[in-house]
Design an enzyme around this catalytic site. Structure first.
Site, short mmCIF file in Angstrom:
data_model
loop_
_atom_site.label_atom_id
_atom_site.label_comp_id
_atom_site.label_asym_id
_atom_site.label_seq_id
_atom_site.Cartn_x
_atom_site.Cartn_y
_atom_site.Cartn_z
N GLY A 30 0.83 -1.19 0.00
CA GLY A 30 0.00 0.00 0.00
C GLY A 30 0.86 1.24 0.00
CB SER A 31 1.98 3.58 -1.90
OG SER A 31 2.73 4.76 -1.96
N GLY A 32 0.53 5.79 0.04
CA GLY A 32 -0.27 7.01 0.06
C GLY A 32 0.63 8.21 0.16
CE1 TYR A 34 2.21 14.65 4.58
CE2 TYR A 34 0.12 14.27 3.45
CZ TYR A 34 1.13 15.12 3.85
OH TYR A 34 1.09 16.45 3.51
CG ASP A 36 5.39 4.42 0.74
OD1 ASP A 36 4.70 4.28 -0.28
OD2 ASP A 36 6.11 5.42 0.95
CE LYS A 52 0.32 4.08 8.93
NZ LYS A 52 -0.92 4.24 9.72
CG ASP A 143 -10.02 8.54 9.68
OD1 ASP A 143 -11.14 8.78 9.17
OD2 ASP A 143 -9.03 8.22 8.99
#
Length: 475
Positions: A30-32, A34, A36, A52, A143
């Site tokens: 997964g990657s975003g 802010y 990985d 993470k 969240d």
């Protein structure tokens, strides 16, 4: 033609000797913007874990801080250890959980038979126990959503992704442990309140400020004192920048859920935060947190003086989605989100929420009077009165009127037939949630990455100016 190497940040974790000496990195899952996330194998015992790598200081600090306090909670994701040095991103070593509650909802919808009542109750009980653990420690998650409720292969649900969490300090706070014992001793809840399979070891970190020097269980007061001392000494390293987190596409991935890279899993769940460093230092909160569909009204109206109750609203939205397999308020922008809530609950007034006039944006945005709000009942077709009652105890304007997680754990709904099923009877999806390509016109079509300032869909709008600014009214 030879392919160009990936960006340096994607491979930085591979160059850190303290990590690769203990873990075999098997690939990025997964990657975003802010973070990985990598799947890895712990060399000492072959345990599969999630690494993470967080590129934002505040998110890393908050997640480590919260998970350390909650390290003995069975319904919170396990933080095995972390690595954090000066001039390096934080790397959290988390338990690897391959699926989430969103996948449970999607699979029930795809099968056509939904989620059984006994299963719904077991999922709900586990969520409530996780949230109760947070709130007894004065941690507001901020969240909560189905994709942040991860599930182990044996059906244990765990709260994850604490990058937006805050610990609310209240002088003289004492956790109601006596009430906790009442439900932990209840046979309905014993199955999933057993200790986790693996005892969490002492955290190892090269960051002195957050190093966990405690062994075993320590008092909550001691935990808070250590955190307070660190906050005073470090003051968040005097960050004088604003961060804008738009990491919705990988929110669940950032806690160890498996996924194919590039998956548009969470396009309809936009999660973002705009943090003012000065407010951070003086303890104020930000209103721009949480995923819009699950965001409490006080946040939508710009409050910076909210509490644990914002999580309770999110719980109500999650429970409603678990019951109906559709989101309760799938707003396409913040204005649309407020409009949808008002159409169901009616206009926001002092009668239904004493003190609402003090909300930051209450006088800025107003809607025409809703004569006949549809009510929660209309949003929960085919649901029992007990199920509707449970959601209504959470989805209400006045934060003070929302039932706490502890109160809901004692609700008669969970002691009525059918009882919560054993963990072994839960239908656990094989993979994490993904985009439903078979229903492009369904609720996945809401692209929540759109701008919050797009008012095109709301018909006539009037702007009123005054010496104090302006207001918008939608009719």
């Amino acid at each position: 033609m030879e392919q160009s190497p990936p960006p340096a940040k994607s491979w930085s974790i591979h160059t850190r000797s303290e990590i690769i000496s203990k873990y075999e990195i098997q690939g990025r899952v997964g990657s975003g913007a802010y973070s990985d996330v990598y799947k890895a194998r712990r060399l000492s015992d072959n345990l599969t874990v999630a690494l993470k790598e967080i590129h934002d200081y505040q998110s890393a600090y908050r997640e480590i801080e919260a998970l350390q306090v909650l390290q003995n909670c069975p319904n919170v994701v396990v933080l095995h250890e972390y690595f954090w040095r000066e001039d390096e991103d934080a790397v959290l070593v988390l338990e690897f959980l391959r699926t989430d509650l969103d996948a449970v909802i999607k699979e029930g919808k795809k099968r056509g038979d939904g989620v059984g009542v006994g299963e719904v109750k077991r999922w709900m009980v586990q969520i409530l126990c996780g949230v109760d653990a947070c709130h007894r420690n004065m941690i507001v998650h901020r969240d909560l959503k189905p994709t942040n409720l991860l599930i182990s292969d044996d059906g244990v649900l765990k709260l994850a992704d604490f990058g937006q969490a805050r610990i609310l300090m209240e002088p003289g706070f004492v956790a109601p442990d006596e009430n906790t014992q009442q439900y932990e001793q209840n046979p309905l809840f014993q199955e999933h309140t057993a200790p986790p399979a693996e005892v969490v070891p002492e955290m190892d970190s090269s960051s002195e400020g957050l190093r966990n020097k405690r062994q075993g269980i320590v008092s909550r007061e001691e935990s808070f004192r250590e955190i307070c001392e660190y906050n005073i000494q470090d003051s968040l390293d005097d960050i004088d920048k604003e961060t804008s987190i738009q990491d919705g596409d990988t929110s669940c991935l950032a806690t160890g859920t498996a996924s194919d890279i590039g998956d548009d899993t969470l396009k309809s769940y936009c999660s973002y935060e705009v943090e003012d460093a000065e407010n951070e230092r003086r303890g104020a909160l930000t209103s721009c947190v949480g995923t819009r569909w699950f965001r409490a009204p006080e946040l939508l109206y710009g409050s910076t003086d909210y509490g644990l109750e914002v999580d309770l609203w999110s719980l109500g939205c999650i429970f409603a989605e678990l019951l109906t397999l559709a989101p309760l308020f799938p707003g396409t922008s913040d204005i649309d989100q407020i409009s949808r809530i008002i159409s169901v609950l009616g206009n926001l007034t002092e009668e239904v929420w004493p003190g609402c006039l003090k909300l930051s944006d209450y006088g800025t945005i107003s809607f025409a009077k809703v004569e006949n709000p549809t009510g929660i009942e209309a949003c929960l077709p085919n649901c029992s009165p007990d199920e509707i009652s449970l959601v209504k105890k959470l989805v209400c304007y006045d934060p003070a009127a929302r039932a706490t997680a502890m109160e809901l754990l004692h609700d008669e709904y969970f002691s009525k037939q059918p009882l919560p099923v054993p963990l072994s009877d839960l239908r656990v999806p094989l993979t994490n949630s993904g985009q439903d390509e078979d229903s492009p016109g369904g609720w996945h079509g809401y692209n929540d990455m759109e701008s919050d300032s797009d008012f095109d869909d709301f018909g006539p709008m009037s702007v009123h100016t005054s010496s104090g600014g302006f207001s918008l009214q939608f009719s």
